[in-house]
Motif scaffolding. Sequence first.
Motif, short mmCIF file in Angstrom:
data_model
loop_
_atom_site.label_atom_id
_atom_site.label_comp_id
_atom_site.label_asym_id
_atom_site.label_seq_id
_atom_site.Cartn_x
_atom_site.Cartn_y
_atom_site.Cartn_z
N ARG A 1 62.62 65.95 39.99
CA ARG A 1 63.28 66.90 40.70
C ARG A 1 64.18 66.31 41.84
NH1 ARG A 1 59.17 71.08 43.43
NH2 ARG A 1 61.21 71.89 44.22
N ILE A 2 65.25 66.77 42.47
CA ILE A 2 65.74 66.45 43.79
C ILE A 2 65.05 66.66 44.96
CG2 ILE A 2 67.81 66.93 45.23
CD1 ILE A 2 69.27 67.77 43.00
N GLN A 3 64.83 65.47 45.71
CA GLN A 3 63.77 65.37 46.70
C GLN A 3 64.35 65.91 48.03
OE1 GLN A 3 60.61 64.18 46.03
NE2 GLN A 3 61.32 64.38 44.03
N ASP B 1 67.74 62.73 30.33
CA ASP B 1 67.01 63.03 31.21
C ASP B 1 67.13 64.71 31.61
OD1 ASP B 1 65.56 60.91 31.33
OD2 ASP B 1 66.34 60.03 33.10
N GLY B 2 66.29 65.50 31.33
CA GLY B 2 66.22 66.90 32.10
C GLY B 2 66.72 67.67 30.78
N ILE C 1 75.37 73.40 40.85
CA ILE C 1 75.61 72.51 39.83
C ILE C 1 77.01 71.89 39.71
CG2 ILE C 1 75.72 72.23 37.24
CD1 ILE C 1 73.45 74.31 37.00
N ALA C 2 78.06 72.73 40.03
CA ALA C 2 79.16 72.44 40.20
C ALA C 2 79.50 71.45 41.32
CB ALA C 2 80.16 73.59 40.08
N GLU D 1 70.82 70.44 38.25
CA GLU D 1 71.68 69.62 39.00
C GLU D 1 71.81 68.25 38.39
OE1 GLU D 1 71.17 72.90 41.74
OE2 GLU D 1 69.85 71.37 40.93
N ILE D 2 70.53 67.74 38.34
CA ILE D 2 70.60 66.11 37.95
C ILE D 2 70.76 66.11 36.29
CG2 ILE D 2 69.06 64.30 37.19
CD1 ILE D 2 67.78 64.79 40.15
N ALA D 3 70.21 67.08 35.55
CA ALA D 3 70.34 66.99 34.21
C ALA D 3 71.76 67.32 33.70
CB ALA D 3 69.51 68.02 33.56
N PHE D 4 72.62 68.22 34.20
CA PHE D 4 73.83 68.38 34.01
C PHE D 4 74.70 67.25 34.40
CE2 PHE D 4 78.04 70.93 33.78
CZ PHE D 4 77.95 71.30 32.68
#
Length: 256
Positions: free
Chosen positions: A172-174, A153-154, A30-31, A126-129
């Motif tokens: 989701r991350i593709q 989102d998320g 995530i970071a 990852e995307i949500a944060f």
Amino acid sequence: MDKVKIFLADLTHNYKAISNPFMPYAIGLIASYAKKLYGDAIEIKLFKYPEKLYEALENEHCDILGCGTYVWNSNLSHWACRVAKARNPNVLTVLGGPDFAKDKGQKLDYFKKNEYIDIRVLLEGEIAFANIIKLVLDHGKNNKDKILSNKIDGCAYLSKDKTQLIETFAPRIQSLDEIPSPYTTGLMDEFFDGKLIPVIQTTRGCPFSCNFCVESDEYYNKIKNFQTQYAIDELDYIGKKISKTPAVTTLQIADS
């Protein structure tokens, strides 16, 4: 605006022994994804041990506290959010991980019961944060009304009048290679302390729907993978680091 200062924690009980002796790989991902997107606009610190997080909350300013939760550390994560709110009422507290209800009514009750929790991240983080960070950068650190004025989102959170659950899911991350490795970028270096076990992931998702598994949700039913070279680079990096801590002889592969 000054840098947005972010603490990310994957805490473990360690009173007599380290109950969850794995490096905080999930928050590392995530970071590293957030740093890729926002660079020098943010400053991120990672935590595994509760006493180190407590010391940081006592002595440093924190704009966003994010904690990963599961059955083994949910109470610790809630404790950390209470401490953070006591030190800085404006801090944005975010919890993620599978230790969260699926029923909307139970989610609503959760936020009413735990008023010190601002946001729950749903499913992949990852995307949500990153979406949360963008709103803080856009609206300012202390403008929570603006940050929480529309769906994120998320994420899930409680409406301003505390009567409605506001939630929406992120895709989701593709391509997992979009996430820089938290090892080769140096984010995990401090956790090669001779106590914690390194973790890698080569795939995410599973086509099966076993009731006992947190990835039995339809959201995860397609398998995504990191490229082989990504894993090789991580293993090379881990090998060089772990050779200096001979007490650690295990590698955890966190594939479903």
